[in-house]
Design a protein around this motif. Structure first.
Motif, PDB file in Angstrom:
ATOM      1  N   LEU A  50     -18.624  73.277  20.987  1.00 50.64           N
ATOM      2  CA  LEU A  50     -19.439  72.278  20.304  1.00 50.64           C
ATOM      3  C   LEU A  50     -20.851  72.271  20.874  1.00 50.64           C
ATOM      4  CD1 LEU A  50     -16.933  69.266  20.347  1.00 50.64           C
ATOM      5  CD2 LEU A  50     -17.437  70.772  18.400  1.00 50.64           C
ATOM      6  N   THR A  51     -21.806  71.784  20.097  1.00 51.37           N
ATOM      7  CA  THR A  51     -23.144  71.593  20.658  1.00 51.37           C
ATOM      8  C   THR A  51     -23.045  70.499  21.721  1.00 51.37           C
ATOM      9  OG1 THR A  51     -23.791  69.869  19.090  1.00 51.37           O
ATOM     10  CG2 THR A  51     -24.271  72.164  18.461  1.00 51.37           C
ATOM     11  N   ALA A  55     -20.508  67.240  21.512  1.00 53.25           N
ATOM     12  CA  ALA A  55     -19.494  67.028  22.550  1.00 53.25           C
ATOM     13  C   ALA A  55     -19.673  65.679  23.236  1.00 53.25           C
ATOM     14  CB  ALA A  55     -19.547  68.154  23.579  1.00 53.25           C
ATOM     15  N   GLU A  56     -20.915  65.218  23.369  1.00 54.44           N
ATOM     16  CA  GLU A  56     -21.181  63.912  23.998  1.00 54.44           C
ATOM     17  C   GLU A  56     -20.834  62.752  23.076  1.00 54.44           C
ATOM     18  OE1 GLU A  56     -25.250  63.818  25.262  1.00 54.44           O
ATOM     19  OE2 GLU A  56     -24.995  65.539  26.587  1.00 54.44           O
ATOM     20  N   LYS A  57     -21.085  62.896  21.783  1.00 50.54           N
ATOM     21  CA  LYS A  57     -20.863  61.808  20.831  1.00 50.54           C
ATOM     22  C   LYS A  57     -19.415  61.668  20.394  1.00 50.54           C
ATOM     23  CE  LYS A  57     -25.396  61.442  18.739  1.00 50.54           C
ATOM     24  NZ  LYS A  57     -26.129  61.490  17.468  1.00 50.54           N
ATOM     25  N   LEU A  58     -18.620  62.714  20.533  1.00 51.65           N
ATOM     26  CA  LEU A  58     -17.251  62.698  20.035  1.00 51.65           C
ATOM     27  C   LEU A  58     -16.349  61.681  20.729  1.00 51.65           C
ATOM     28  CD1 LEU A  58     -15.116  63.887  18.151  1.00 51.65           C
ATOM     29  CD2 LEU A  58     -14.731  65.683  19.851  1.00 51.65           C
ATOM     30  N   PRO A  59     -16.297  61.667  22.060  1.00 59.06           N
ATOM     31  CA  PRO A  59     -15.346  60.752  22.702  1.00 59.06           C
ATOM     32  C   PRO A  59     -15.828  59.311  22.773  1.00 59.06           C
ATOM     33  CG  PRO A  59     -16.481  62.049  24.366  1.00 59.06           C
ATOM     34  CD  PRO A  59     -16.959  62.538  23.022  1.00 59.06           C
ATOM     35  N   ASP A  60     -14.852  58.409  22.833  1.00 60.14           N
ATOM     36  CA  ASP A  60     -15.144  57.016  23.155  1.00 60.14           C
ATOM     37  C   ASP A  60     -15.465  56.960  24.651  1.00 60.14           C
ATOM     38  OD1 ASP A  60     -14.718  55.998  20.593  1.00 60.14           O
ATOM     39  OD2 ASP A  60     -12.561  55.769  20.933  1.00 60.14           O
ATOM     40  N   PRO A  61     -16.035  55.854  25.124  1.00 64.52           N
ATOM     41  CA  PRO A  61     -16.406  55.783  26.537  1.00 64.52           C
ATOM     42  C   PRO A  61     -15.256  56.008  27.520  1.00 64.52           C
ATOM     43  CG  PRO A  61     -17.421  53.995  25.323  1.00 64.52           C
ATOM     44  CD  PRO A  61     -16.482  54.689  24.376  1.00 64.52           C
ATOM     45  N   ASP A  62     -14.027  55.721  27.128  1.00 65.63           N
ATOM     46  CA  ASP A  62     -12.909  55.840  28.067  1.00 65.63           C
ATOM     47  C   ASP A  62     -12.095  57.125  27.895  1.00 65.63           C
ATOM     48  OD1 ASP A  62     -12.027  55.031  25.578  1.00 65.63           O
ATOM     49  OD2 ASP A  62     -10.352  53.863  26.385  1.00 65.63           O
ATOM     50  N   GLU A  63     -12.643  58.129  27.212  1.00 60.79           N
ATOM     51  CA  GLU A  63     -11.905  59.377  27.027  1.00 60.79           C
ATOM     52  C   GLU A  63     -12.813  60.590  27.147  1.00 60.79           C
ATOM     53  OE1 GLU A  63     -10.080  59.307  23.130  1.00 60.79           O
ATOM     54  OE2 GLU A  63     -11.995  59.213  22.120  1.00 60.79           O
ATOM     55  N   THR A  64     -12.195  61.747  27.321  1.00 63.93           N
ATOM     56  CA  THR A  64     -12.940  63.002  27.397  1.00 63.93           C
ATOM     57  C   THR A  64     -13.091  63.593  25.991  1.00 63.93           C
ATOM     58  OG1 THR A  64     -10.983  64.395  27.631  1.00 63.93           O
ATOM     59  CG2 THR A  64     -11.941  63.482  29.680  1.00 63.93           C
ATOM     60  N   CYS A  65     -13.931  64.573  25.877  1.00 61.72           N
ATOM     61  CA  CYS A  65     -14.096  65.278  24.611  1.00 61.72           C
ATOM     62  C   CYS A  65     -12.756  65.886  24.183  1.00 61.72           C
ATOM     63  CB  CYS A  65     -15.155  66.376  24.757  1.00 61.72           C
ATOM     64  SG  CYS A  65     -15.356  67.408  23.297  1.00 61.72           S
ATOM     65  N   ALA A  66     -12.042  66.494  25.111  1.00 61.30           N
ATOM     66  CA  ALA A  66     -10.756  67.129  24.802  1.00 61.30           C
ATOM     67  C   ALA A  66      -9.746  66.106  24.281  1.00 61.30           C
ATOM     68  CB  ALA A  66     -10.205  67.851  26.023  1.00 61.30           C
ATOM     69  N   GLN A  67      -9.699  64.937  24.904  1.00 59.95           N
ATOM     70  CA  GLN A  67      -8.785  63.891  24.441  1.00 59.95           C
ATOM     71  C   GLN A  67      -9.150  63.418  23.035  1.00 59.95           C
ATOM     72  OE1 GLN A  67      -9.505  61.266  27.742  1.00 59.95           O
ATOM     73  NE2 GLN A  67      -7.520  61.741  28.702  1.00 59.95           N
ATOM     74  N   ALA A  68     -10.441  63.246  22.789  1.00 55.90           N
ATOM     75  CA  ALA A  68     -10.894  62.795  21.472  1.00 55.90           C
ATOM     76  C   ALA A  68     -10.589  63.847  20.405  1.00 55.90           C
ATOM     77  CB  ALA A  68     -12.392  62.507  21.507  1.00 55.90           C
ATOM     78  N   LEU A  69     -10.791  65.112  20.741  1.00 57.96           N
ATOM     79  CA  LEU A  69     -10.523  66.192  19.790  1.00 57.96           C
ATOM     80  C   LEU A  69      -9.034  66.293  19.481  1.00 57.96           C
ATOM     81  CD1 LEU A  69     -12.180  68.248  18.239  1.00 57.96           C
ATOM     82  CD2 LEU A  69     -11.906  69.830  20.128  1.00 57.96           C
ATOM     83  N   ALA A  70      -8.190  66.129  20.496  1.00 55.15           N
ATOM     84  CA  ALA A  70      -6.741  66.184  20.292  1.00 55.15           C
ATOM     85  C   ALA A  70      -6.265  65.041  19.392  1.00 55.15           C
ATOM     86  CB  ALA A  70      -6.014  66.136  21.629  1.00 55.15           C
ATOM     87  N   ALA A  71      -6.886  63.896  19.512  1.00 50.69           N
ATOM     88  CA  ALA A  71      -6.483  62.735  18.721  1.00 50.69           C
ATOM     89  C   ALA A  71      -6.859  62.871  17.243  1.00 50.69           C
ATOM     90  CB  ALA A  71      -7.117  61.469  19.295  1.00 50.69           C
ATOM     91  N   LEU A  72      -7.813  63.730  16.933  1.00 46.91           N
ATOM     92  CA  LEU A  72      -8.264  63.874  15.548  1.00 46.91           C
ATOM     93  C   LEU A  72      -7.278  64.627  14.668  1.00 46.91           C
ATOM     94  CD1 LEU A  72     -12.055  64.618  15.980  1.00 46.91           C
ATOM     95  CD2 LEU A  72     -10.984  62.506  15.205  1.00 46.91           C
ATOM     96  N   CYS A 125     -17.367  64.194   7.860  1.00 45.07           N
ATOM     97  CA  CYS A 125     -16.866  65.065   8.936  1.00 45.07           C
ATOM     98  C   CYS A 125     -16.143  64.273  10.019  1.00 45.07           C
ATOM     99  CB  CYS A 125     -18.028  65.839   9.569  1.00 45.07           C
ATOM    100  SG  CYS A 125     -18.938  66.872   8.394  1.00 45.07           S
ATOM    101  N   GLU A 126     -15.060  64.835  10.493  1.00 45.81           N
ATOM    102  CA  GLU A 126     -14.298  64.239  11.601  1.00 45.81           C
ATOM    103  C   GLU A 126     -15.053  64.401  12.920  1.00 45.81           C
ATOM    104  OE1 GLU A 126     -11.283  62.615  11.615  1.00 45.81           O
ATOM    105  OE2 GLU A 126     -11.390  62.645   9.441  1.00 45.81           O
ATOM    106  N   VAL A 127     -15.701  65.534  13.081  1.00 48.46           N
ATOM    107  CA  VAL A 127     -16.478  65.855  14.292  1.00 48.46           C
ATOM    108  C   VAL A 127     -17.910  66.086  13.845  1.00 48.46           C
ATOM    109  CG1 VAL A 127     -16.797  67.524  16.155  1.00 48.46           C
ATOM    110  CG2 VAL A 127     -14.481  66.991  15.343  1.00 48.46           C
ATOM    111  N   GLU A 128     -18.839  65.330  14.390  1.00 50.58           N
ATOM    112  CA  GLU A 128     -20.251  65.539  14.032  1.00 50.58           C
ATOM    113  C   GLU A 128     -21.154  64.950  15.087  1.00 50.58           C
ATOM    114  OE1 GLU A 128     -21.374  63.512  10.417  1.00 50.58           O
ATOM    115  OE2 GLU A 128     -19.901  61.963  10.786  1.00 50.58           O
ATOM    116  N   ASP A 129     -22.406  65.454  15.088  1.00 52.35           N
ATOM    117  CA  ASP A 129     -23.343  64.927  16.083  1.00 52.35           C
ATOM    118  C   ASP A 129     -24.102  63.755  15.566  1.00 52.35           C
ATOM    119  OD1 ASP A 129     -25.206  66.112  14.406  1.00 52.35           O
ATOM    120  OD2 ASP A 129     -25.998  67.467  15.908  1.00 52.35           O
TER     121      ASP A 129
END
Length: 129
Positions: A50-51, A55-72, A125-129
């Motif tokens: 990801l750009t 990658a910074e905008k995807l997760p909520d404050p209490d999760e990592t990018c990987a966790q946020a992506l897995a949840a999608l 989009c599910e994932v976007e900046d």
């Protein structure tokens, strides 16, 4: 038999476009790598594609990018059905997704994925900046 004018015009057109080829393979490979990583549950590897802004905008404050992506639960990308490149931006249409990318010095990175068209509106989009 073709007229000399038609042959000359064709030759000129080929000469003018010979050096202007657009690389559509690189963004298509980047989109496929992203979806391959997601399908293999290698979300950290997918996040690396990801750009930085995305990658910074995807997760909520209490999760990592990987966790946020897995949840999608992004669907499979599938085969590439079309690629458009304009400057440093590209869109890769796949059988199961539309992926937007931007070219950086290190290669193509995903700016948006899990995208579906909405009539006269921008893609959703599910994932976007």
């Amino acid at each position: 038999m073709r007229s000399p004018f038609a042959v000359a015009a064709l030759g000129l057109a080929l000469a003018l476009t010979a050096g202007c080829g657009v690389d559509t393979a690189s963004p298509a490979r980047a989109a496929a790598r992203f979806h391959t990583a997601v399908a293999a549950h290698q979300e950290a590897a997918a996040c690396a594609l990801l750009t930085p802004t995305t990658a910074e905008k995807l997760p909520d404050p209490d999760e990592t990018c990987a966790q946020a992506l897995a949840a999608l639960k992004l669907g499979p990308g599938g085969r590439v059905t079309g690629v458009e490149v304009w400057g440093d931006d590209a869109v890769v249409r796949m059988a199961g997704d539309t992926v937007f990318l931007h070219r950086f010095s290190g290669g193509w990175r995903v700016t948006a994925a899990g995208c579906e068209p909405r009539r006269d509106l921008p893609y959703d989009c599910e994932v976007e900046d």
